[in-house]
Design a protein around this motif. Structure first.
Motif, PDB file in Angstrom:
ATOM      1  N   ARG A 116      -8.384   2.674   2.301  1.00 11.75           N
ATOM      2  CA  ARG A 116      -7.677   2.444   1.041  1.00 11.75           C
ATOM      3  C   ARG A 116      -8.615   1.898  -0.040  1.00 11.75           C
ATOM      4  NH1 ARG A 116      -2.975   1.820   4.487  1.00 11.75           N
ATOM      5  NH2 ARG A 116      -1.373   3.252   3.682  1.00 11.75           N
ATOM      6  N   ILE A 117      -9.646   1.162   0.341  1.00 16.54           N
ATOM      7  CA  ILE A 117     -10.631   0.724  -0.653  1.00 16.54           C
ATOM      8  C   ILE A 117     -11.157   1.941  -1.403  1.00 16.54           C
ATOM      9  CG2 ILE A 117     -12.935  -0.266  -0.990  1.00 16.54           C
ATOM     10  CD1 ILE A 117     -12.414  -2.028   1.468  1.00 16.54           C
ATOM     11  N   VAL A 118     -11.608   2.933  -0.651  1.00 15.37           N
ATOM     12  CA  VAL A 118     -12.192   4.139  -1.255  1.00 15.37           C
ATOM     13  C   VAL A 118     -11.139   4.941  -2.003  1.00 15.37           C
ATOM     14  CG1 VAL A 118     -13.358   6.319  -0.767  1.00 15.37           C
ATOM     15  CG2 VAL A 118     -14.012   4.243   0.491  1.00 15.37           C
ATOM     16  N   GLN A 137     -10.825  -0.041   4.828  1.00  7.23           N
ATOM     17  CA  GLN A 137     -11.846   0.796   4.210  1.00  7.23           C
ATOM     18  C   GLN A 137     -11.280   2.077   3.592  1.00  7.23           C
ATOM     19  OE1 GLN A 137     -15.045   0.094   3.686  1.00  7.23           O
ATOM     20  NE2 GLN A 137     -14.719  -1.931   4.604  1.00  7.23           N
ATOM     21  N   SER A 156       0.819  -1.219   0.000  1.00  7.75           N
ATOM     22  CA  SER A 156       0.000   0.000   0.000  1.00  7.75           C
ATOM     23  C   SER A 156       0.852   1.268   0.000  1.00  7.75           C
ATOM     24  CB  SER A 156      -0.952  -0.004   1.197  1.00  7.75           C
ATOM     25  OG  SER A 156      -0.238  -0.186   2.410  1.00  7.75           O
ATOM     26  N   LYS A 167      -0.601   6.114  -7.200  1.00  7.09           N
ATOM     27  CA  LYS A 167      -1.629   7.165  -7.110  1.00  7.09           C
ATOM     28  C   LYS A 167      -1.001   8.558  -7.172  1.00  7.09           C
ATOM     29  CE  LYS A 167      -3.786   7.810  -3.178  1.00  7.09           C
ATOM     30  NZ  LYS A 167      -4.704   7.682  -2.013  1.00  7.09           N
ATOM     31  N   SER A 192      -7.363  -1.869  -4.749  1.00  5.51           N
ATOM     32  CA  SER A 192      -8.645  -1.756  -4.066  1.00  5.51           C
ATOM     33  C   SER A 192      -9.204  -3.140  -3.721  1.00  5.51           C
ATOM     34  CB  SER A 192      -9.637  -0.985  -4.940  1.00  5.51           C
ATOM     35  OG  SER A 192     -10.905  -0.910  -4.336  1.00  5.51           O
ATOM     36  N   TYR A 228      -8.258   4.057  -3.428  1.00  2.00           N
ATOM     37  CA  TYR A 228      -7.782   3.463  -4.678  1.00  2.00           C
ATOM     38  C   TYR A 228      -8.895   3.404  -5.727  1.00  2.00           C
ATOM     39  CZ  TYR A 228      -3.795   2.070  -1.792  1.00  2.00           C
ATOM     40  OH  TYR A 228      -2.702   2.084  -0.957  1.00  2.00           O
ATOM     41  N   GLU A 229     -10.128   3.161  -5.285  1.00  2.00           N
ATOM     42  CA  GLU A 229     -11.243   3.160  -6.239  1.00  2.00           C
ATOM     43  C   GLU A 229     -11.443   4.545  -6.833  1.00  2.00           C
ATOM     44  OE1 GLU A 229     -14.772   1.687  -4.418  1.00  2.00           O
ATOM     45  OE2 GLU A 229     -14.238  -0.427  -4.712  1.00  2.00           O
ATOM     46  N   ASP A 230     -11.407   5.561  -5.994  1.00  2.00           N
ATOM     47  CA  ASP A 230     -11.588   6.933  -6.490  1.00  2.00           C
ATOM     48  C   ASP A 230     -10.484   7.309  -7.468  1.00  2.00           C
ATOM     49  OD1 ASP A 230     -13.839   7.175  -4.955  1.00  2.00           O
ATOM     50  OD2 ASP A 230     -12.908   8.409  -3.384  1.00  2.00           O
ATOM     51  N   ALA A 254      -7.293  -4.391  -0.753  1.00  2.00           N
ATOM     52  CA  ALA A 254      -7.707  -3.663   0.445  1.00  2.00           C
ATOM     53  C   ALA A 254      -9.045  -4.193   0.954  1.00  2.00           C
ATOM     54  CB  ALA A 254      -7.807  -2.173   0.130  1.00  2.00           C
ATOM     55  N   ARG A 255      -9.934  -4.536   0.038  1.00  2.00           N
ATOM     56  CA  ARG A 255     -11.226  -5.111   0.427  1.00  2.00           C
ATOM     57  C   ARG A 255     -11.033  -6.481   1.079  1.00  2.00           C
ATOM     58  NH1 ARG A 255     -13.681  -3.508  -3.446  1.00  2.00           N
ATOM     59  NH2 ARG A 255     -15.149  -2.034  -2.559  1.00  2.00           N
TER      60      ARG A 255
END
Length: 742
Positions: free
Chosen positions: A583-585, A581, A524, A532, A572, A587-589, A575-576
């Motif tokens: 990092r899920i958001v 949570q 990460s 990112k 993502s 990386y998805e964003d 992370a899931r």
């Protein structure tokens, strides 16, 4: 500057009225106006290079209006020089041109000042009489631009040469054998067999090129060969008839059958996987009616010494055998010792051979095959897996697990992140998770950070933070290294995304939560976050000098952004898996924003196609087969952009024959196998595609005719192997992946 040349007209033309010489690519250019620049003998070695078709403003001549001259050197064969005439097509030129061939004016469009009339929208077509054609030719094009953009800005650009009726038409490309070096290795020792000369070469005790910056892998044996005698006279093996050569199917064992008068000689060579040190085994079998007066010998040549085991062979039941084992031992005090062992009163060759075949059979028990695979596709699929296995280092840490990008005789047996990523993905798809894990552990335990911050021409630059994946490639000891070009140090970002892709595939397949937990902080913080943060103000991955060529200025390449999108989606997912949570958001964003900006900045609406980079506007320049990864990872098969991009590849990148594949860019002449195979992966989502089956059949046939090896390129005319051979990740790995969707 180096003069650029092309070789003209094929003697075997495709089934059309003309064969052509493409003029797309690098020309020479100079601003100003001088009538002597039409002279073919002019020394233009200091002229600038320029790509056409493209406006000159886009290539360093911003806001320049007025006169400019283009020059292009090319060659024609003697038959072409005897035709009555050829047609010169120079596309569209902004605004006025006057064109010369070998100093003779052949045409003009528009009018120069003071009676200026533009010819901007007219395609230049000039008929050139045969008397002006020479073996070596120079095109010179004088151009005037009245304002705004100027230059040779749009195709078509070619010379059309009438096809002679007496010349045969070739409707399909010919599958042929043109590569004669077969590598063999056990992930430690390496060598290759020269089929034409019946000699073993390139004996190295490591699969990688260099252990560290100061320690290259030294060649321990220059050559080795079996020797056949009749009485006291040597029989040259290459004088015998070669009846079969290649690998024993689904193994890394080299076999070559040679037939003489009333006898057959078969050579086997391999590096045994049951041994964890540099060992080479050679097993020679002589059989037939007329072998009583025949004897065998085996010779090894090092830099300073020639050794042979003497004329002899073990004999029984009308067959003679010879077994030789070469081993290499080294320690910290010496460069090593090479040993040649013969077996005079026994014949262990058979048992060693059968043990090695059995080892490969056991290894393939885990292999997963795709559905609906043909017999020949299956053969190449298995052999591609064998090549990946042979290319993975089996030594202890820190070298263990790395997968080199090629094998000797190629000198590019380094571990490139990109190449290893496709090998790792192929191993996972084919059921070999253990090898994939070793490759990932090599990456995760590697030592990186050299290019976090550095100065280039007085300016601070670099990755900008701690990172865990090499920006270019690895040495044998797991330390990253890069190269320096005129445009700077090579710092590539796609390796970050590709590594995340591999990690996600591994975790998804094995559910190895322990592995993911152990490395998650590094994954990460030093891979996904770095990726990112590599997105710049354009919303794309920052510009670099390109993942494939080293000649251009920095650009925002679609391949890099496609790899990043895939990597962020993969991060993502992981992370899931760990319920992280935040990092899920995050990386998805980041992935969604990157997708939006790819749609916004890297789509040519007029062509309905993806662009290979942000900066270039002309499809003859920006079109790039590597952009297909966006189709494989971002878009669906039903998206209009997918259909439009595949159509654009056929328009701008396809080779002349419909059965062959694609160039990397319109200016390239060679067929690019990695591009072919990744386009096949995109076409695989539409299994009824005729193009899918044509190109795959072509590659399979060509590869099986060349020992299951896949090269970097096929040459334009005869599909001869060129560039890096064999290509492992971007060849064998990409072939396996062409059957699977991600």
């Amino acid at each position: 500057m180096k003069i650029l040349r092309i070789t003209g007209c094929l003697l075997l033309c495709w089934s059309v009225a003309f064969c052509d010489v493409s003029l797309i690519g690098k020309w020479l250019f100079r601003t100003g106006d001088d009538s002597s620049w039409a002279n073919p003998d002019l020394n233009d070695s200091l002229w600038d290079g320029i790509l056409i078709p493209s406006y000159w403003e886009a290539q360093g001549y911003k806001n320049y209006d007025g006169f400019g001259w283009y020059r292009y050197h090319f060659s024609l064969d003697s038959a072409t020089c005897q035709v009555d005439s050829v047609a010169l097509i120079l596309g569209k030129i902004d605004d006025v041109d006057e064109t010369f061939l070998n100093g003779e004016k052949v045409g003009t469009n528009g009018s120069f000042p003071p009676d200026y009339v533009t010819g901007r929208d007219k395609i230049r077509k000039y008929i050139i009489p045969g008397r002006l054609l020479h073996r070596e030719n120079v095109l010179a094009v004088r151009v005037f631009d009245s304002g705004k953009d100027g230059g040779v800005y749009r195709g078509p650009l070619k010379i059309l040469i009438p096809e002679k009726k007496s010349e045969p038409k070739v409707k399909k490309p010919k599958i042929n054998s043109n590569w004669f070096q077969i590598p063999f290795t056990n992930g430690i020792s390496t060598a290759n067999y020269d089929v034409q000369n019946c000699v073993f070469n390139n004996f190295y005790p490591h699969v990688y090129r260099r252990f560290d910056e100061k320690t290259p892998t030294k060649k321990v044996i220059s050559s080795a060969r079996a020797i056949l005698f009749r009485g006291e006279d040597e029989i040259q093996l290459k004088s015998l008839t070669s009846s079969d050569a290649g690998y024993i199917e689904n193994t890394g064992i080299v076999k070559h059958e040679l037939v003489g008068e009333n006898y057959k000689l078969t050579q086997y060579a391999f590096c045994p996987f049951s041994v964890d040190k540099p060992v080479w085994i050679f097993f020679i079998v002589l059989e037939g009616k007329d072998i009583e007066n025949l004897s065998l010998n085996f010779e090894v040549n090092t830099q300073n010494l020639q050794v042979n085991i003497g004329k002899w062979a073990y004999q029984a039941n009308g067959t003679k055998w010879l077994t030789a084992l070469v081993s290499f031992d080294s320690d910290e005090h010496t460069d090593g010792y090479t040993f040649l062992t013969k077996f005079k009163n026994e014949h262990p060759g058979f048992s060693a051979l059968f043990e090695e075949i059995d080892w490969w059979k056991k290894w393939h028990r885990a292999t997963i095959l795709p559905n609906d695979i043909t017999a020949n596709e299956k053969r190449l699929y298995y052999q591609s897996l064998c090549l990946i296995k042979m290319s993975q280092c089996r030594e202890e840490f820190p070298a263990r697990g790395q997968i080199v990008s090629s094998l000797p005789p190629s000198n590019l047996n380094f571990t490139w992140v990109r190449d290893q990523a496709y090998s790792t993905s192929a191993l996972l798809k084919a059921g070999h998770s253990e090898e994939a894990l070793a490759a990932l552990q090599f990456i995760m335990n590697g030592r990186c950070g050299k290019y976090k911050r550095y100065n280039w021409q007085g300016n601070p630059t670099g990755v900008g933070q701690d990172y865990a994946v090499s920006v270019f490639r690895y040495l044998g000891n797991g330390v990253e290294e890069s190269e320096q070009t005129d445009n700077g140090v090579i710092v590539e970002t796609e390796g970050l995304g590709l590594t995340l892709w591999n990690l996600r595939q591994y975790v998804e397949k094995t559910e190895d939560i322990k592995f993911l937990n152990y490395y998650w902080r590094k994954i990460s913080n030093q891979i996904a976050d770095v990726l990112k943060n590599s997105i710049d103000e354009t919303g794309l991955i920052r510009s670099d000098i390109g993942p494939w060529g080293r000649e251009s200025d920095k650009k925002h390449y679609l391949y890099s952004s496609a790899c990043a999108y895939n990597g962020l989606v993969s991060a993502s997912f992981m992370a899931r898996f760990l319920n992280d949570q935040k990092r899920i958001v995050g990386y998805e964003d980041a992935a969604n924003a990157l997708r939006i900006n790819i749609d916004k900045n890297l789509v040519d609406v007029e062509e309905n196609s993806l662009k290979g980079n942000l900066e270039d506007k002309n499809p003859f320049i920006y079109m790039d087969a590597s952009s297909v990864e966006a189709l494989n990872w971002i878009y669906t098969s039903q998206d209009n952009i997918t259909k439009g991009t595949l159509a654009a590849y056929d328009k701008y990148l396809a080779m002349k024959s419909s059965q062959r594949g694609y160039r990397r860019t319109p200016s390239n002449k060679q067929e690019w196998l990695f591009g072919d195979l990744r386009i096949l992966a995109a076409l695989q989502r539409n299994p009824n595609s005729s193009r899918l089956h044509e190109v795959r059949k072509w590659i399979v046939g060509q590869s099986l005719n060349n020992y299951g090896l896949i090269p970097q390129y096929y040459d334009e005319n005869h599909a001869e192997y060129q560039g890096v051979v064999p290509r492992i990740g971007l060849g064998s790995g990409a072939f396996i992946l062409s059957f699977w969707s991600d």
